[in-house]
Design a protein around this motif. Structure first.
Motif, mmCIF file in Angstrom:
data_model
loop_
_atom_site.group_PDB
_atom_site.id
_atom_site.type_symbol
_atom_site.label_atom_id
_atom_site.label_comp_id
_atom_site.label_asym_id
_atom_site.label_seq_id
_atom_site.Cartn_x
_atom_site.Cartn_y
_atom_site.Cartn_z
ATOM 1 N N THR B 146 40.423 -43.514 9.582
ATOM 2 C CA THR B 146 39.998 -44.904 9.679
ATOM 3 C C THR B 146 39.282 -45.311 8.388
ATOM 4 O O THR B 146 38.650 -44.485 7.729
ATOM 5 C CB THR B 146 39.021 -45.102 10.845
ATOM 6 N N VAL B 154 30.749 -41.891 4.077
ATOM 7 C CA VAL B 154 31.194 -40.735 4.842
ATOM 8 C C VAL B 154 30.803 -39.435 4.131
ATOM 9 O O VAL B 154 30.336 -38.487 4.751
ATOM 10 C CB VAL B 154 32.717 -40.782 5.073
ATOM 11 N N ASP B 156 28.301 -39.001 2.093
ATOM 12 C CA ASP B 156 26.861 -38.814 2.266
ATOM 13 C C ASP B 156 26.511 -38.377 3.689
ATOM 14 O O ASP B 156 25.573 -37.619 3.899
ATOM 15 C CB ASP B 156 26.112 -40.109 1.915
ATOM 16 N N TYR B 157 27.287 -38.903 4.644
ATOM 17 C CA TYR B 157 27.042 -38.489 6.023
ATOM 18 C C TYR B 157 27.240 -36.987 6.165
ATOM 19 O O TYR B 157 26.382 -36.276 6.669
ATOM 20 C CB TYR B 157 27.984 -39.236 6.970
ATOM 21 N N HIS B 158 28.370 -36.517 5.667
ATOM 22 C CA HIS B 158 28.642 -35.090 5.801
ATOM 23 C C HIS B 158 27.657 -34.252 4.979
ATOM 24 O O HIS B 158 27.122 -33.255 5.474
ATOM 25 C CB HIS B 158 30.069 -34.768 5.377
ATOM 26 N N PHE B 159 27.388 -34.653 3.746
ATOM 27 C CA PHE B 159 26.523 -33.816 2.915
ATOM 28 C C PHE B 159 25.081 -33.822 3.379
ATOM 29 O O PHE B 159 24.352 -32.851 3.169
ATOM 30 C CB PHE B 159 26.669 -34.162 1.439
ATOM 31 N N GLY B 160 24.691 -34.875 4.026
ATOM 32 C CA GLY B 160 23.383 -34.850 4.676
ATOM 33 C C GLY B 160 23.290 -33.666 5.620
ATOM 34 O O GLY B 160 22.324 -32.901 5.589
ATOM 35 N N SER B 161 24.321 -33.477 6.428
ATOM 36 C CA SER B 161 24.234 -32.391 7.396
ATOM 37 C C SER B 161 24.290 -31.025 6.708
ATOM 38 O O SER B 161 23.726 -30.051 7.204
ATOM 39 C CB SER B 161 25.340 -32.520 8.448
ATOM 40 N N HIS B 183 32.306 -26.618 13.900
ATOM 41 C CA HIS B 183 31.740 -27.740 14.637
ATOM 42 C C HIS B 183 31.488 -28.933 13.718
ATOM 43 O O HIS B 183 31.818 -30.074 14.055
ATOM 44 C CB HIS B 183 30.429 -27.335 15.318
ATOM 45 N N LEU B 184 30.868 -28.678 12.586
ATOM 46 C CA LEU B 184 30.523 -29.797 11.696
ATOM 47 C C LEU B 184 31.776 -30.444 11.120
ATOM 48 O O LEU B 184 31.871 -31.675 11.014
ATOM 49 C CB LEU B 184 29.569 -29.336 10.585
ATOM 50 N N LEU B 187 33.237 -32.596 13.870
ATOM 51 C CA LEU B 187 32.553 -33.880 14.008
ATOM 52 C C LEU B 187 33.035 -34.856 12.940
ATOM 53 O O LEU B 187 33.310 -36.025 13.215
ATOM 54 C CB LEU B 187 31.030 -33.684 13.878
ATOM 55 N N LEU B 188 33.144 -34.374 11.705
ATOM 56 C CA LEU B 188 33.597 -35.249 10.617
ATOM 57 C C LEU B 188 35.001 -35.770 10.895
ATOM 58 O O LEU B 188 35.266 -36.980 10.785
ATOM 59 C CB LEU B 188 33.584 -34.479 9.289
ATOM 60 N N ARG B 190 36.631 -35.980 13.701
ATOM 61 C CA ARG B 190 36.685 -36.897 14.842
ATOM 62 C C ARG B 190 36.164 -38.285 14.450
ATOM 63 O O ARG B 190 36.695 -39.321 14.886
ATOM 64 C CB ARG B 190 35.881 -36.348 16.026
ATOM 65 N N ALA B 191 35.102 -38.293 13.642
ATOM 66 C CA ALA B 191 34.536 -39.589 13.222
ATOM 67 C C ALA B 191 35.517 -40.387 12.374
ATOM 68 O O ALA B 191 35.389 -41.607 12.246
ATOM 69 C CB ALA B 191 33.231 -39.362 12.454
ATOM 70 N N ARG B 193 38.850 -40.312 12.888
ATOM 71 C CA ARG B 193 40.072 -40.701 13.609
ATOM 72 C C ARG B 193 40.214 -42.220 13.588
ATOM 73 O O ARG B 193 39.226 -42.936 13.792
ATOM 74 C CB ARG B 193 39.993 -40.235 15.076
#
Lengths: 194, 194, 194, 194
Positions: B146, B154, B156-161, B183-184, B187-188, B190-191, B193
């Motif tokens: 998407t 996105v 930054d979202y992943h690298f934050g974790s 798992h991580l 999550l990425l 799936r987010a 999709r």
DNA sequence: GATGAATGAGTATTCATTCAT
DNA sequence: TATGAATGAATACTCATTCAT
């Protein structure tokens, strides 16, 4: 400066310390710099705060209390769990950006607190974490969120991105705090779709 | 200790510095502690490294080079963009956990580098970020991801974790590095999709 | 000063500290004054001594070792117990006067040592006290000294007067160290006549 | 504490200061500690006493006046010189033990008084010393005491042991104040036998 | 290659005292 | 009488770095 100069001494010290700790880090900021920035003397600082460490602790406490209050309010609302989680996830992003100096200090200098105070802070953060996790588990139990990923890990996933904000977010950038919050909450909610 | 004691002096110093920086932070670690832990003298340290700062920079470089190499390898593979992104996202989690001391230093002490070296490190990290972002954009253009959220956000979202891992991951915990990584990455994906 | 200037740095520091502690007391003497008097920098002092406290402890040790050695030698001689006690009593007076700065520090600043070091010093002084007391008890058992007063109290009586020397003895006064010593030993021996 | 709490403020301050000076020494005791122990504020202390130094001086004065009065009374009695000296020598021991905190401060902290006040105290002590010496000289002239030792030295011999009391006497020990006093006076008198 | 003595600027904290209220 | 905020100078100690050997 003219604004702050009118504040009572303890607040003036806290404001100066916050700015300096955020810019330079806790260890790199001397007590001398803080009192100069606040326009008072060292004696005055130690009259109100027991130590440099106390200043840091107070800055933490301020942000923690604020975010805990807001999370409790949002989570307790009458609304679908999706809506409450989305609001909670977005709200913590907005308040983090609104207090970006505090947040930067939080994530960068926490380990420089004394062991004793670190323990205290960790306990308070755990409370926050657990409240947030409870929301996710509620959705998982109700089948509106997937349980492909353990709720704990999901919380850490989201909070990682919140911590990270202080590394990259710039107020002069293209996205408003609310826009960033909506995007990050959106990513979380999409990742949780069954 | 017996292992390290056999290493050449520069490596011994780097190993000692890594452990101490990770445990206590850069500013809280004295050159004296480092040389004592490495079993050499100050003169020896300054023979091999120009300054305390150099040690920190070298530790960064080591991790950065490792992760850049691995990302380049994964991203260049012949496979679907989903598969390549999932592997890249998982790989950075595993190598971060495998080098948790380095990672802790990275995220906690970067701002304690000299300005000049900080600039250099930031440039290298940007290169890494961009390579990762390119993967996401590729998927967005192809419609497999998407584009509700800008690719930058996105990343930054992943690298934050990923950064956050050094705050909560414990080797003795219930999840193996690979499990956390799966798992991580899940999550990425799936987010993303559509 | 020209004499001291040629000494190695640690001795120079010890000499300066001794003079200053004796004149002004331990708490009233700053580390800054000591290093200035010794013509070195603070860094040099802390290179050789772990703390200001260490300097004080070393000054004590020096005097304690000296007096213990001399007492052991005198008490172990082949001579009548009267003669050995008289010599021991006089000797401690002479060496106290000869090291009046050390003695002044000893009696005035002991309680300013850290608890741990104070314990150590007390143990060493007890050993000295006991050796002296053994002489008196030997004479009491043999009937050459009266046992009207417990030996412990006799030792404290004599050492009181030794401590007190640093309060009143002046080198420029009418009595030489040996004359003072003979008088004080005479008083002790007369007080012990049966 | 309940006892002291009822006392007027100046006495409460003096009592608190005495305890603290005796325990920790003058320099190691802060004005803050004193006022906290007395349950008043700094302003109150400076209302009654001009300085920290004044407190110390007042503590000295109290003990000096007490001992001078008692010596004058004893020395002026109608009795043999032996009896008067014995009583004087014993009495100063008993009153020293009864005021051991004051005495400890006296001998340990005198040199921390300002020069001016130190001079004053020294003059008062000299008067005391001279009155005591006069007794000894009276006995020497009358042939009841030996004049083998100058009277001055005899006074210092005895007062050394009195000073020393605060170093070793413990109320919980085997000897009562009066017993110690009798022993020490006995030693003095025996040492003066012709 | 490596030592370790020495530097000098810096650190957080303490404290007796003052003074407006 | 008494408060307590504020001062300003002093304190012990630390540390990255240099350099003669």
């Amino acid at each position: 400066m003219t604004d702050e100069a009118r504040l009572p001494v303890p607040q003036r010290l806290l404001a100066a310390a916050t700015r300096l700790f955020a810019d330079q880090g806790y260890d790199r900021t001397s007590v001398q710099e803080i009192v100069e920035a606040a326009g008072v003397t060292k004696g005055a600082l130690y009259h109100y705060f027991g130590s440099k460490d106390d200043l840091l602790h107070e800055i933490y406490g301020r942000l923690l209390r604020l975010q805990q209050e807001r999370l409790d309010a949002v989570a307790g609302r009458e609304a679908s769990v999706e809506s409450r989680l989305r609001d909670a996830a977005a709200d913590v992003v907005v308040t983090t950006i609104d207090n970006l100096d505090d947040a930067r200090i939080f994530f960068r200098s926490m380990h420089q607190l004394s062991d004793e105070k670190q323990k205290q802070v960790r306990a308070e953060r755990r409370r926050y974490h657990e409240r947030f996790r409870a929301l996710i588990e509620e959705g998982q139990r109700g089948g509106v969120f997937t349980d492909a990923t353990p709720a704990d890990l999901v919380v850490d996933y989201h909070f990682g991105s919140v911590h990270h904000l202080s590394s990259w977010y710039r107020p002069e950038g293209p996205l408003s705090p609310q826009q960033v919050a909506d995007h990050l909450a959106g990513l979380l909610l999409r990742a949780l779709r069954p």
